[in-house]
Structure formats: C-alpha cells, structure tokens
Design an enzyme around this catalytic site. Structure first.
Site, PDB file in Angstrom:
ATOM      1  N   ASP A 134       0.824  -1.209   0.000  1.00  6.74           N
ATOM      2  CA  ASP A 134       0.000   0.000   0.000  1.00  6.74           C
ATOM      3  C   ASP A 134       0.856   1.256   0.000  1.00  6.74           C
ATOM      4  O   ASP A 134       2.003   1.241   0.436  1.00  6.74           O
ATOM      5  CB  ASP A 134      -0.920   0.006   1.229  1.00  6.74           C
ATOM      6  CG  ASP A 134      -0.140  -0.106   2.533  1.00  6.74           C
ATOM      7  OD1 ASP A 134       0.837  -0.882   2.582  1.00  6.74           O
ATOM      8  OD2 ASP A 134      -0.500   0.578   3.510  1.00  6.74           O
ATOM      9  N   ASP A 135       0.307   2.334  -0.521  1.00  3.92           N
ATOM     10  CA  ASP A 135       0.907   3.665  -0.485  1.00  3.92           C
ATOM     11  C   ASP A 135       2.307   3.688  -1.084  1.00  3.92           C
ATOM     12  O   ASP A 135       3.264   4.200  -0.483  1.00  3.92           O
ATOM     13  CB  ASP A 135       0.945   4.188   0.966  1.00  3.92           C
ATOM     14  CG  ASP A 135      -0.442   4.260   1.586  1.00  3.92           C
ATOM     15  OD1 ASP A 135      -1.423   4.216   0.834  1.00  3.92           O
ATOM     16  OD2 ASP A 135      -0.536   4.353   2.826  1.00  3.92           O
ATOM     17  N   TYR A 179      -6.164  -0.658  -2.909  1.00  2.00           N
ATOM     18  CA  TYR A 179      -6.802  -1.308  -1.761  1.00  2.00           C
ATOM     19  C   TYR A 179      -8.181  -0.745  -1.437  1.00  2.00           C
ATOM     20  O   TYR A 179      -8.774  -1.094  -0.421  1.00  2.00           O
ATOM     21  CB  TYR A 179      -5.909  -1.238  -0.529  1.00  2.00           C
ATOM     22  CG  TYR A 179      -5.442   0.151  -0.131  1.00  2.00           C
ATOM     23  CD1 TYR A 179      -6.285   1.022   0.557  1.00  2.00           C
ATOM     24  CD2 TYR A 179      -4.151   0.576  -0.420  1.00  2.00           C
ATOM     25  CE1 TYR A 179      -5.862   2.272   0.933  1.00  2.00           C
ATOM     26  CE2 TYR A 179      -3.714   1.840  -0.051  1.00  2.00           C
ATOM     27  CZ  TYR A 179      -4.562   2.682   0.625  1.00  2.00           C
ATOM     28  OH  TYR A 179      -4.129   3.935   1.002  1.00  2.00           O
ATOM     29  N   ASP A 245      -4.248   9.645  11.617  1.00  2.00           N
ATOM     30  CA  ASP A 245      -2.876  10.039  11.309  1.00  2.00           C
ATOM     31  C   ASP A 245      -2.785  11.096  10.212  1.00  2.00           C
ATOM     32  O   ASP A 245      -1.724  11.668   9.991  1.00  2.00           O
ATOM     33  CB  ASP A 245      -2.013   8.822  10.952  1.00  2.00           C
ATOM     34  CG  ASP A 245      -2.594   7.980   9.833  1.00  2.00           C
ATOM     35  OD1 ASP A 245      -3.705   8.294   9.352  1.00  2.00           O
ATOM     36  OD2 ASP A 245      -1.935   6.991   9.433  1.00  2.00           O
ATOM     37  N   ASN A 273      -7.901   0.008  12.160  1.00  2.00           N
ATOM     38  CA  ASN A 273      -6.649   0.766  12.225  1.00  2.00           C
ATOM     39  C   ASN A 273      -6.988   2.086  12.915  1.00  2.00           C
ATOM     40  O   ASN A 273      -7.416   3.034  12.263  1.00  2.00           O
ATOM     41  CB  ASN A 273      -6.110   1.015  10.817  1.00  2.00           C
ATOM     42  CG  ASN A 273      -4.811   1.807  10.823  1.00  2.00           C
ATOM     43  OD1 ASN A 273      -3.958   1.630  11.688  1.00  2.00           O
ATOM     44  ND2 ASN A 273      -4.662   2.714   9.855  1.00  2.00           N
TER      45      ASN A 273
END
Length: 702
Positions: A134-135, A179, A245, A273
C-alpha cells in the site's frame, strides 16, 4: 464481557471453517505504540472477544523503510516477548512487512532478503504473516518491466513465492496497491489490477481492503459482494474509520458504525486501524468487539433504534454507552500504567508500620484555618462527561449530537444577531438560545476540568492536546456570542485586532487553508441549502457593463427615489462604474440561471477612490480601515447566503494582502444593504469626518 457470539460463528461458517479475523491493525503513520501498550491491547482483545493483532506500524524502520535489515538481539528479544504475550492472551500475532518502497521484484536477491527477514521472525515464534504493497509508486523499474507484464503480476509472483516458502501459513494477508474502490481504474469490476490479483494470487492468501475509500464512510453489502467476485475470495476489511494520522487536530471517539452486521457472513474479517494515540482507542476497539458479536441472522433486536439505525442486530449508540461505561472505570483507576501508585493522602489514610517519607507529609495533612482558602477538591469524572467527549470528537464524517447542536445554535445566533441589539419579536428567543449555548459551553469546560483531574494520567496525556484545543475553540465561540448580546466580557479581547496567540488557531497550516477558495467546503456542518443555484466566480473585464447596470438599478431602487444626479457620490461609485479597476483577486460576480445578479468589488488601498470624488478621509480612519469594499445583489436574490459567501471570500483576499481593516459606504435609502451589513454582525458604524448627511460608513477589522 462475554466471548464472541454467533456473528463470529457465522463468519467462520462462510469462510471454509476458518475463524473470522477480528481485532486491531497497528498500521498508522506516526510514533508506534510501546511494547507495554501492545501487551495491554492483547489483554483487552482477549477480554472483549477479539482474536487478532496485525503488526504494521508505518514508521517502524525495519517494517517498511529498512525492511531488508534483520532485527538486532535487543529488538529480537522484544518481539519474542510480544509474540509470546499475544499467544498467552489467545491473540493471533500477524507480522507484516512492507517492501514496496524500493524492492526490485525480478531480483532473486531481493526475494532472498525478504524470506530471510521473515524466517527470522518465524524463529521468534510467529506463524502468521502479511505482505503490504500500500501507499507506494506504481511505476515499475526497467528490470521489472522486462520480467513482468504488469505491476500486479510482479506483486503476486513475489507474494506467492514467500507464502510457499513459509509453508502455506493458515493466515497470510496481502495488501494490494489498489486497496479501495476509489483507487481502481476505471472501477472495481473493470480493474485489470484487481482481476490479476484475484486470478493469480494463491487461494490460501487473504486480501486486505478498506472499502469504497481509504477512509470509508459506509461499507455496504453490495460493495463487498462486488469486490469479492473480482478477488475470488471475501476480503479482510482494514478499517480506517477511526484512523487520525492524516489530521493532527482530530481524534475519533465515536462508535464503530455504518457497517451492517450482514457483512460478517460475507467477510474474512475486520481489523480496525485506529487513532495514533493508544489509550483513546478504547471506544473504537470496544465497539468493534460489540459489532463482531452481533447476530447476523436477522434475530430480534433488544434495543430501541434511532431513525438512522437500520441494523436490527447492532445499535451504535448502545455499543458506545457500553464502551464509555467500561472506559470510565479505566479513567478512575489508579492501578493502570501512568496512574498514581496510590490514592492521594488527603482522600485516604494509609496504614503503615513504617515512618512515612517526608514527601508523604505536608499537603496531605494540611487543614485550612478559619478564613483561609479551602483545599481544592476535584470533581469526579462522570459518564455524561465521557459522552460529551465522544460527541465532540465523534467520527470523520459526522459530529456527535451535542457538537451538531452547538454548531447549529452558533450559526443561528450569528445570523440573528440583530435581534440582540434591539427589542424585536425575536429578542427573547435570541437571549434564551444564547443562554442555552452558554450552558453547553460551560459543560465543555466542566468536562475539561474533570478530565484534567482524572487519576489515570496516561489516558489524559493522550487526550490533552485535543481537549485543550476544543476548550479554547468553544471559549472563543462563547465570548463571541456574549459580545453579540452586548455583554461586557473581559475575555472579549480575544476577538479584537491584537489578540493573544490562542485567539487565532491553526498556525501556518491554518493560514494556508484560510487563503484557499475551497476552505470550509467540506465542513461537516452545512449551511441550509439554497432554493436556487448560484455561482460565484472571479470578475473579468467583460462583466463591466453588467456591474454598471446592477449598480444603477440598485441606486434607482432606493426608498427616497432621489434622482441619481442629485444623490451624493460614494467613494465606491468609481469602483462600481468601472472607472477604477478592483485590486487583484478582489473582484467577484454572482450568477444565477438568468445571468449576473450581483457583484463584490474591493480596493486594498481606498485612497485613489477617495481622491476621485475629492473626499478627504482622515489618516486615522485609513490606518484602521485602509481598504474599501462594495457589494450589491439584485432583489431576485432572496437568499442572503450567496452574498455572505462573496463577502467572506473577498475579506479573505483582502486580509491576505496585509490589510488590517476594510470599510464601505452606504446611502441611508439603501435599506436592503444596510440590513445585510448589520446582520453580518462584524461590520460596525465608524465615524468619518466630512460624510454627507445621507451616507453612513461601516467598517470591520481583519
């Protein structure tokens, strides 16, 4: 609390006998949790019936940036203890590694480095693993382009190889680069990336998915059925609904919601998360556990549901109350890490055979004398305080009920501030609602004070920046309303032209946002919808004739019906007539379905316009109000909202030029615009020498 119920059993039955994965992923950006906090998490998961922990902290160097590096002896000792602690509490520890930043998929040495790292972790006692992509950038290097037909093929090849090298673990998770549905091109059903993953990834490997978006407001059964058909397996939801975040000013203390319990039978699992701060995640994890226990067979509900609650098996509000009730005990406990080791001496007399240390004496035995100040006694934290806290910091896409009410009341009080200045039919209502708003503000301050005195300091320290910020913000709003009501308030200095630093919030980031034209357009509190559709755009030279027409029409429409040639000139007349161009970024026009129906123009320096009509304006006035503004809208624009938004954008542009204030001139006959500026609440009459009798000047500081 009880162990997982029939909802989890349903999930097992629909996934080939595998148990429904439920728990927490530590997958956020920022400071990772400590080993002690993770051990505390395992205890809570066991108590609440959750079964999984996915280790994936983005800023753990050896998880992501330096994924090739093996763990040192000291690090290995910590991980061994952590994996052992998870097993002791019946929590499955899944070790995740994220090599996607710089891995060369076609290089056998890279595959060897990856398997060597995971073999080391397997020696620590770990038996479940995850590969995360991811990312990351989606462009492959030249070597990988030669070896693989697509990015998906490269990721699947290495994932399958690692999975088989580890002996086909019972739990092995794969996080795709696409995702969520928002990342899929052109959509989920037609995504070549997802189709490649679904067709070629080994069937024993489960796939992580966040839903329609990275932070999904709602996850529907239909969306999960759609992605499951492409992936050829039910996904494991990596749920970011409580993740914070991405915004250091927000924390989320609302319940797990907007995920129907019918999903339980259609998913491989759900992992939350949550917030970066460990202790405030009590609510997020507790309510997820309640959701996982829900009956998914349409059984009879045991609670009354609100209109928004359509799930017969799960009530977010009931789950929230259960979580907050349990959390209150943590707040009041002195036994958890961070809490004082014993009850303060003034509240409890300890029995000891030993002579107490000198520091144990003093304040605890002090008794005030006659006429002296009594000892400070902290008010105990209550469940209502925690409910208020949760409603002020609810969820990414919605405020809690109390927060919504406070915003609605402040908006009403601001828009009806004229009712507080004079006795009208609405004056009594305004004062009553202002008093109620003041009471809500005081409740926030009371909550802050009680939280600040709670025995468990670890929870407080995780929350402190947030509750301090909301206390200050509410205080500013409270002062503003009192000022509107004409109350003499010493704290009104926070609203003046030279406030203390806490009177302007957000720092550099806040200033950037306020300068952008889109600032606030995604606020959760929305202004009432307008009946007509209006468009606000920048003024262009072609609009000159329309602006002149509107200006003449509105001057002629004055109640006194004085011919234009006999009316005294306004400083802004030259601006409306196009004789003086507006300052850059300081000109807007309003359009509806018919055409241009309003304008807002400004000069950051009013002196040229004053000189044009030979009007002398004192230096003292221009020092405080150096800029000039004019705004007009046609009578067919019945809704004041478009004009308010125009003037808001214009004032923001003027402020960014460095101006400290702005003024306007109006004719007494222009009752409509006089009423508009008055109801705004922040434009006030200003004394200006030499004004013709029929003209009034109003100004505001920036």
């Amino acid at each position: 609390m009880s162990t997982p119920g029939s909802g989890v059993e349903q999930g097992r039955a629909n996934n080939g006998g595998k148990r429904f994965i439920s728990g927490v992923v530590e997958g956020f950006y920022g400071r990772p949790w400590t080993m002690e906090q993770r051990t505390e998490l395992f205890k809570r998961e066991q108590k609440w019936g959750l079964n999984t922990y996915l280790y994936a902290p983005k800023d753990d160097y050896k998880h992501r940036m330096y994924w090739r590096d093996l763990y040192s002896a000291e690090e290995a000792e910590q991980l061994i203890a952590l994996i052992s602690a998870a097993k002791q509490h019946d929590v499955e520890f899944i070790y995740a590694i994220s090599p996607g930043l710089d891995i060369t998929f076609s290089n056998p040495k890279e595959v060897a480095a990856l398997t060597r790292k995971l073999d080391q972790v397997r020696q620590f006692g770990c038996r479940s693993f995850s590969l995360l992509f991811d990312d990351i950038e989606t462009e492959m290097c030249a070597a990988d382009k030669k070896a693989f037909s697509s990015f998906a093929h490269a990721q699947v090849a290495i994932t399958n190889a690692v999975y088989q090298h580890l002996g086909d673990p019972e739990t092995f998770l794969f996080c795709p680069t696409d995702y969520c549905a928002a990342f899929c091109t052109p959509n989920v059903l037609q995504s070549s990336y997802l189709h490649t993953v679904g067709e070629t990834l080994l069937p024993g490997i489960d796939i992580l998915w966040t839903g329609p978006k990275v932070v999904s407001h709602k996850i529907s059964v239909e969306s999960i059925e759609e992605v499951s058909s492409v992936l050829r397996r039910p996904p494991v939801i990596w749920d970011n609904i409580h993740a914070n975040d991405y915004d250091p000013q927000r924390i989320f203390l609302g319940p797990f919601k907007d995920r129907p319990t019918e999903l339980i039978g259609k998913l491989r699992g759900v992992l939350t998360n949550p917030n970066c701060e460990f202790y405030p995640n009590f609510v997020a994890i507790h309510t997820l556990a309640t959701w996982c226990k829900a009956t998914a067979d349409g059984g009879q509900r045991d609670v009354e549901m609100d209109d928004e609650e359509q799930d017969p098996c799960y009530s977010p509000q009931k789950a929230l109350t259960l979580a907050l009730t349990d959390w209150l005990q943590d707040f009041l406990s002195t036994d958890l890490p961070g809490g004082p080791c014993r009850t303060p001496a003034r509240l409890k007399k300890e029995v000891s055979d030993e002579e107490p240390m000198q520091t144990d004496m003093g304040d605890g035995s002090y008794i005030p004398g006659p006429g002296e100040n009594p000892l400070y006694t902290a008010e105990p934290l209550t469940l209502d305080d925690l409910k208020l806290l949760s409603e002020l910091f609810y969820l990414p896409y919605e405020h809690g009920p109390t927060a919504r009410t406070m915003l609605q009341e402040l908006d009403w009080l601001k828009n009806h501030s004229w009712a507080a200045a004079a006795e009208t039919d609405e004056t009594a209502e305004w004062r009553s609602r202002a008093q109620q708003f003041d009471g809500m503000c005081k409740a926030v301050v009371q909550m802050f004070n009680r939280l600040s005195n709670a025995p468990n300091r670890s929870i407080l320290y995780d929350l402190y920046n947030y509750i301090c910020d909301i206390k200050s913000g509410v205080g500013l709003a409270q002062t503003y309303v009192k000022t509107l009501g004409g109350q003499a308030c010493p704290a009104a200095q926070v609203l003046n032209t030279d406030p203390e630093p806490w009177g302007f919030r957000g720092g550099l980031s806040g200033e950037f946002q306020r300068m952008l034209p889109c600032h606030g357009n995604r606020d959760l509190f929305r202004h009432p919808l307008m009946a007509s559709v209006y468009s606000i755009r920048m003024y262009c030279p072609e609009d000159k004739m329309e602006v002149q027409r509107i200006s003449r029409e509105m001057q002629s429409a004055g109640e006194d019906k004085v011919p234009l040639m006999m009316q005294p000139p306004l400083i802004c007349d030259g601006l409306s007539a196009g004789e003086i161009p507006p300052s850059p970024q300081c000109a807007l026009v309003l359009e509806d379905e018919i055409g241009v129906c309003g304008y807002a123009l400004a000069l950051t320096d009013a002196k040229p316009a004053a000189a044009m009509i030979q009007r002398a304006v004192s230096d003292s006035v221009l020092q405080d109000f150096p800029s000039l503004i004019t705004i007009q809208v046609l009578p067919r624009v019945a809704d004041p909202s478009p004009a308010k938004r125009m003037i808001g954008r214009l004032l923001s542009s003027i402020r960014s030029s460095g101006s400290r204030g702005v003024f306007c001139e109006l004719r007494h006959s222009d009752r409509r615009m006089l009423d508009f500026y008055t109801k705004l609440g922040f434009f006030k009459p200003i004394a200006m020498a030499g004004l013709p009798q029929d003209i009034i000047a109003m100004g505001t500081s920036l």
